[in-house]
Design a protein around this motif. Structure first.
Motif, PDB file in Angstrom:
ATOM      1  N   THR A  55       0.814  -1.219   0.000  1.00 33.23           N
ATOM      2  CA  THR A  55       0.000   0.000   0.000  1.00 33.23           C
ATOM      3  C   THR A  55       0.845   1.266   0.000  1.00 33.23           C
ATOM      4  OG1 THR A  55      -0.139  -0.127   2.422  1.00 33.23           O
ATOM      5  CG2 THR A  55      -1.956  -1.091   1.141  1.00 33.23           C
ATOM      6  N   THR A  56       2.014   1.223   0.624  1.00 33.63           N
ATOM      7  CA  THR A  56       2.834   2.435   0.712  1.00 33.63           C
ATOM      8  C   THR A  56       3.970   2.451  -0.297  1.00 33.63           C
ATOM      9  OG1 THR A  56       4.351   1.509   2.379  1.00 33.63           O
ATOM     10  CG2 THR A  56       2.325   2.558   3.181  1.00 33.63           C
ATOM     11  N   GLY A  57       4.526   1.287  -0.606  1.00 29.24           N
ATOM     12  CA  GLY A  57       5.679   1.244  -1.501  1.00 29.24           C
ATOM     13  C   GLY A  57       6.933   1.834  -0.885  1.00 29.24           C
ATOM     14  N   LYS A  58       6.925   2.056   0.417  1.00 28.95           N
ATOM     15  CA  LYS A  58       8.067   2.643   1.127  1.00 28.95           C
ATOM     16  C   LYS A  58       8.446   1.757   2.299  1.00 28.95           C
ATOM     17  CE  LYS A  58       6.425   7.358   0.166  1.00 28.95           C
ATOM     18  NZ  LYS A  58       6.010   8.638   0.800  1.00 28.95           N
ATOM     19  N   VAL A  59       9.671   1.943   2.792  1.00 29.89           N
ATOM     20  CA  VAL A  59      10.099   1.229   3.987  1.00 29.89           C
ATOM     21  C   VAL A  59       9.332   1.794   5.180  1.00 29.89           C
ATOM     22  CG1 VAL A  59      12.382   0.721   3.041  1.00 29.89           C
ATOM     23  CG2 VAL A  59      12.024   2.831   4.320  1.00 29.89           C
ATOM     24  N   PRO A  60       9.232   1.055   6.288  1.00 32.48           N
ATOM     25  CA  PRO A  60       8.384   1.506   7.415  1.00 32.48           C
ATOM     26  C   PRO A  60       8.705   2.904   7.912  1.00 32.48           C
ATOM     27  CG  PRO A  60       9.042  -0.766   7.725  1.00 32.48           C
ATOM     28  CD  PRO A  60       9.786  -0.286   6.527  1.00 32.48           C
ATOM     29  N   GLY A  61      10.018   3.239   8.028  1.00 30.56           N
ATOM     30  CA  GLY A  61      10.368   4.563   8.527  1.00 30.56           C
ATOM     31  C   GLY A  61       9.877   5.673   7.617  1.00 30.56           C
ATOM     32  N   ALA A  62      10.041   5.476   6.302  1.00 27.46           N
ATOM     33  CA  ALA A  62       9.579   6.494   5.344  1.00 27.46           C
ATOM     34  C   ALA A  62       8.065   6.539   5.289  1.00 27.46           C
ATOM     35  CB  ALA A  62      10.153   6.200   3.964  1.00 27.46           C
ATOM     36  N   ALA A  63       7.406   5.385   5.409  1.00 26.20           N
ATOM     37  CA  ALA A  63       5.945   5.358   5.355  1.00 26.20           C
ATOM     38  C   ALA A  63       5.317   6.074   6.544  1.00 26.20           C
ATOM     39  CB  ALA A  63       5.457   3.911   5.303  1.00 26.20           C
ATOM     40  N   ALA A  64       6.032   6.128   7.684  1.00 26.80           N
ATOM     41  CA  ALA A  64       5.477   6.754   8.895  1.00 26.80           C
ATOM     42  C   ALA A  64       5.773   8.241   8.986  1.00 26.80           C
ATOM     43  CB  ALA A  64       6.032   6.042  10.136  1.00 26.80           C
ATOM     44  N   GLU A  65       6.518   8.784   8.023  1.00 24.05           N
ATOM     45  CA  GLU A  65       6.832  10.215   8.071  1.00 24.05           C
ATOM     46  C   GLU A  65       5.550  11.058   7.977  1.00 24.05           C
ATOM     47  OE1 GLU A  65       9.582  11.061   4.994  1.00 24.05           O
ATOM     48  OE2 GLU A  65      11.277  10.078   5.987  1.00 24.05           O
ATOM     49  N   GLY A  66       5.484  12.068   8.803  1.00 27.70           N
ATOM     50  CA  GLY A  66       4.319  12.945   8.821  1.00 27.70           C
ATOM     51  C   GLY A  66       3.239  12.500   9.771  1.00 27.70           C
ATOM     52  N   TYR A 104       2.141  10.759  13.763  1.00 33.34           N
ATOM     53  CA  TYR A 104       2.462  11.114  15.142  1.00 33.34           C
ATOM     54  C   TYR A 104       3.922  10.770  15.444  1.00 33.34           C
ATOM     55  CZ  TYR A 104      -2.569  11.538  15.750  1.00 33.34           C
ATOM     56  OH  TYR A 104      -3.882  11.919  15.622  1.00 33.34           O
ATOM     57  N   ALA A 105       4.514  11.538  16.315  1.00 29.11           N
ATOM     58  CA  ALA A 105       5.931  11.352  16.638  1.00 29.11           C
ATOM     59  C   ALA A 105       6.197   9.967  17.211  1.00 29.11           C
ATOM     60  CB  ALA A 105       6.391  12.426  17.625  1.00 29.11           C
ATOM     61  N   ILE A 106       5.272   9.490  18.034  1.00 29.22           N
ATOM     62  CA  ILE A 106       5.476   8.188  18.651  1.00 29.22           C
ATOM     63  C   ILE A 106       5.401   7.071  17.603  1.00 29.22           C
ATOM     64  CG2 ILE A 106       3.029   7.888  19.232  1.00 29.22           C
ATOM     65  CD1 ILE A 106       3.939   6.477  21.790  1.00 29.22           C
ATOM     66  N   VAL A 107       4.523   7.256  16.611  1.00 31.16           N
ATOM     67  CA  VAL A 107       4.410   6.261  15.543  1.00 31.16           C
ATOM     68  C   VAL A 107       5.664   6.261  14.682  1.00 31.16           C
ATOM     69  CG1 VAL A 107       3.113   5.578  13.502  1.00 31.16           C
ATOM     70  CG2 VAL A 107       1.903   6.407  15.532  1.00 31.16           C
ATOM     71  N   GLN A 108       6.136   7.454  14.312  1.00 38.89           N
ATOM     72  CA  GLN A 108       7.330   7.544  13.486  1.00 38.89           C
ATOM     73  C   GLN A 108       8.549   7.003  14.227  1.00 38.89           C
ATOM     74  OE1 GLN A 108       7.910  11.348  11.683  1.00 38.89           O
ATOM     75  NE2 GLN A 108       9.912  10.839  10.819  1.00 38.89           N
TER      76      GLN A 108
END
Length: 786
Positions: free
Chosen positions: A531-542, A544-548
């Motif tokens: 769904t994102t096509g990105k690695v987890p860290g990049a997908a979580a950018e933007g 909540y801070a705790i999620v990222q």
């Protein structure tokens, strides 16, 4: 004169008794088994053999010297699993071994049905995906990371001198090998060599294991069907099935490499304005790959295993056509990819990034389908003792897929870090592999909670055992045995050993939870990558801070963990190659995991029982036929499983003249629960009725062995009450020094062992010996003494 004496000995041969000892996991030496430094080999070879003490080599010629005691004889099979350094290569085959175990974990069924056959088919398909996954991992390293990304980037290739002849300069120019298709064709030799290595290991081990013919089952007046699979003539002779599966999996590996090489070029040729001829050839190549894949799946779907007879048939045309056809297609793919294509440059990741996602999705769907089928089979013959209520097989298959993912993803992560480090010159491995690595930390957290819960349970059990031990040893608060006061530390050690031994019974819960969480997290990883096509860290950018923060931590820690797991495999394998003691430790793993025939995966480590069981049955059958003597088959730990399997293979007339003595036996505690179709209550009850007599010894401090727990009157007839361990609580006249806590070892040290063996021998009735050929040595049953 000599002939007269020989006939006189023949008349007394029925007084001869034999105790055939079979050791357990980890192996031992004949000197240790027979408690004598002078032993001789009476049958067998350097791989597996039967030994006797030097003074007992010709015991059958002197029966009067052995009245009232058996002749000890040791069957040593440890070199089947922990021999030379090449065994270290078997670590590469660990996922294949685990999925093969899942095949035999099928729940017991009331009768053979389509559902039972469907269970086997699903496991074989899961095994096929593991082969494709391993070869795809090799393709990712060699073709994508090395040949496509690093060699196609001037800055990355400049840091690796050995890639110079493959690289391009800043303007995109280079030598003959610098074209993308030619780089891929050359790099394809690495996964091709891996596939060839797997084929070689399977074929080489076949000649030493599956090629051993079992004891012929000739019709007898009282020979009836045992009604049990392990008693069928062809159960331990898997030659035809292994050969068919080996051809299919070898073809699957080669087709995977061909797809990685050819489809990339075909994708470029399909672009508008490309050469029409190459476009047509690309479509033909893709169609041929699809047809080859369907043929491979069809061969794997065909059962091909015959247990009711010793099947010597080999599908020679199929065995040649499949791998050679796939190899020819691979060669054509390499030629097609190497054709000059102006304007084709490598950038980003190699096309086909969705391959790993497709494999993961197929494995998840197959495991879920397997669980549904297993539950349906279990309902036909419910067994409350079966592990996870019949779901042990699907849970184990899920673990096999996870191991395959760790191996393929681990090597890809480490090679990417080695080629590029933190420079960011290459894209790195597929996004899905980063997502799969990121689920390792949550999985370890769940595992930590499980371990904590088991630790609490163990502490409570230890507390209960601490209160029970003084009662068992008849101690009181004032004084102990022979006037010695109870010792709190001694009691604590005994109670702790018992509590830790009971952890074995919690293995189904542990494996079930880990497998379920792995399936759930694996599904989330596939969904996140697609769904994102990105690695987890990049997908979580933007977000909540705790999620990222959690995503970045999981990605970094997961990458380190999956790489560490791969390095652990490599380090363990290298140490095992050089260190015999480490190789012996790994051999214990194979002792447990390779008992079963290779029915689901031909590249699994070989089944040693296909050599050991025929060895034991031939020895017992020939000795009892020639001497008419009494025989006790004495098996410890895994040796008791081999002993039971060998007893099932005997003719009914011979089986009725054999006594079975098992100790530290996992027959019910492990095999009965995890392999209920073959070692469930019905099967073990039938074995008890078919042999002349059977006694089982166990200890509460033993983490492996346990009671057989047969229902009804059979239970007390087989199981002796739990042996005391230690034999004495404190110092006594018989034990002036502290008695050790033996646990799983040295059952012969307990006086009960000799008593039970004597009772078995007293119950056994000798038969009438058959005429032996002239000059046949009795100690070797007519075979060379070696």
């Amino acid at each position: 004169m000599n002939k007269a004496r020989e006939h006189e000995n023949d008349g007394a041969a029925d007084e001869t008794a034999l105790e055939l000892l079979v050791h357990g996991v980890g192996g031992t030496t004949p000197q240790e088994m027979l408690d004598d430094p002078r032993t001789v080999r009476v049958a067998g070879d350097d791989t597996a053999a039967v030994f006797r003490r030097g003074e007992d080599a010709d015991a059958e010629r002197r029966p009067e010297e052995y009245r009232g005691k058996p002749v000890p004889e040791a069957y040593v099979w440890c070199n089947l699993t922990s021999g030379n350094g090449s065994r270290a290569l078997w670590l590469l085959l660990l996922p294949f071994m685990v999925v093969n175990l899942a095949h035999w974990m099928r729940p017991n069924a009331r009768r053979a049905s389509r559902t039972v056959r469907l269970y086997g088919l699903l496991v074989r398909l899961i095994g096929l995906t593991l082969t494709v996954l391993l070869v795809a991992g090799a393709c990712e390293v060699a073709l994508d990371l090395t040949a496509w990304q690093c060699a196609g980037t001037a800055a990355c290739a400049g840091r690796r001198a050995w890639l110079g002849f493959l690289s391009v300069d800043a303007q995109g120019a280079g030598g003959w090998w610098s074209l993308p298709g030619r780089r891929l064709a050359l790099a394809a030799l690495v996964p091709t060599a891996l596939t060839a290595l797997l084929w070689y290991l399977s074929h080489r081990t076949w000649s030493a294991y599956e090629s051993q013919r079992p004891l012929p089952h000739q019709p007898e007046p009282d020979d009836g069907d045992t009604g049990h699979a392990l008693g069928k003539p062809g159960f331990w002779y898997g030659r035809r099935l292994v050969a068919r599966l080996r051809a299919a999996h070898t073809a699957a590996g080669l087709l995977t490499v061909a797809a990685a090489v050819g489809t990339s070029a075909a994708a470029f040729d399909r672009r508008p304005g490309g050469p029409a001829l190459l476009d047509v050839l690309g479509w033909v190549l893709v169609g041929t790959l699809i047809a080859g894949t369907l043929v491979v799946i069809g061969v794997v779907a065909d059962r091909g295993r015959s247990e009711s007879k010793v099947d010597d048939t080999l599908d020679r045309a199929l065995l040649r056509a499949l791998p050679y056809g796939a190899l020819a297609l691979l060669a054509l793919s390499m030629v097609y990819a190497g054709w000059s294509r102006p304007g084709w440059h490598s950038s980003g990741r190699l096309p086909g990034d969705a391959t790993f996602g497709g494999i993961a999705l197929a494995q998840g769907a197959l495991v879920v389908a397997l669980a549904v089928v297993a539950k349906a089979v279990h309902r036909t013959a419910p067994d409350h003792r079966a592990a996870l209520r019949g779901l042990g097989g699907p849970a184990t298959a899920m673990l096999a897929c996870a191991l395959g993912g760790v191996m393929s993803g681990g090597i890809a992560q480490r090679v990417a870090d080695w080629l590029d480090g933190t420079s960011g010159l290459v894209k790195g491995p597929p996004v899905l592999l980063s997502w799969q690595a990121s689920v390792l930390p949550p999985l370890l957290i769940v595992l930590a909670f499980l371990c904590a819960a088991l630790a609490v349970r163990t502490a409570r059990l230890k507390k209960r055992e601490t209160a029970r031990i003084p009662l068992e040893y008849h101690l009181d608060a004032a004084s102990g045995a022979d006037g010695e006061a109870p010792d709190a530390s001694r009691t604590s050690r005994i109670a702790g050993t018992r509590a830790r031994a009971a952890l074995t019974d919690q293995a189904p819960v542990m494996i079930g939870v880990v497998s379920a969480v792995t399936l759930l997290l694996g599904g989330l990883a596939v969904a996140g990558a697609w769904t994102t096509g990105k690695v987890p860290g990049a997908a979580a950018e933007g977000s909540y801070a705790i999620v990222q923060g959690a995503a970045d931590t999981a990605q970094a820690l997961g990458s380190w963990l999956i790489g560490f797991g791969f390095l652990l495999f490599v380090t363990w394998g290298r140490r095992a190659y050089k260190d015999p003691s480490a190789r012996r430790t790994i051999g214990i793993l194979w002792d447990v995991g390779t008992f079963w025939p290779r029915a689901a995966h031909p590249f699994a480590p070989p089944c040693y029982a296909e050599r050991a069981v025929p060895d034991l049955t031939w020895r017992m059958a020939t000795w009892t036929r020639e001497t008419g003597g009494r025989l006790v088959l004495s098996g410890h730990s895994q040796g008791s499983v081999l002993a039971a399997a060998a007893a099932w293979q005997l003719h009914p007339s011979v089986r009725k003249r054999v006594g079975l003595l098992t100790y530290g036996s996992p027959l019910e505690r492990l095999y009965g629960r995890w392999f209920p179709a073959h070692f469930g209550p019905a099967a073990l009850t039938a074995l008890h009725r078919q042999v002349d007599c059977w006694r089982n010894l166990h200890r509460r401090t033993d983490p492996i062995g346990g009671p057989i727990n047969l229902p009804g009157e059979c239970g007390p007839q087989v199981d002796h009450e739990a042996l005391r361990d230690p034999l004495a609580y404190g110092r006594t006249a018989r034990h002036p020094l502290p008695a050790p806590i033996l646990g799983h070892s040295d059952y012969q040290a307990d006086p009960v062992f000799a008593e039970e063996r004597a009772r078995l021998l007293a119950r056994l009735k000798p038969g009438l010996p058959q005429q032996r050929p002239e000059n046949a040595p009795q100690g070797s049953s007519g075979r060379s003494s070696g």
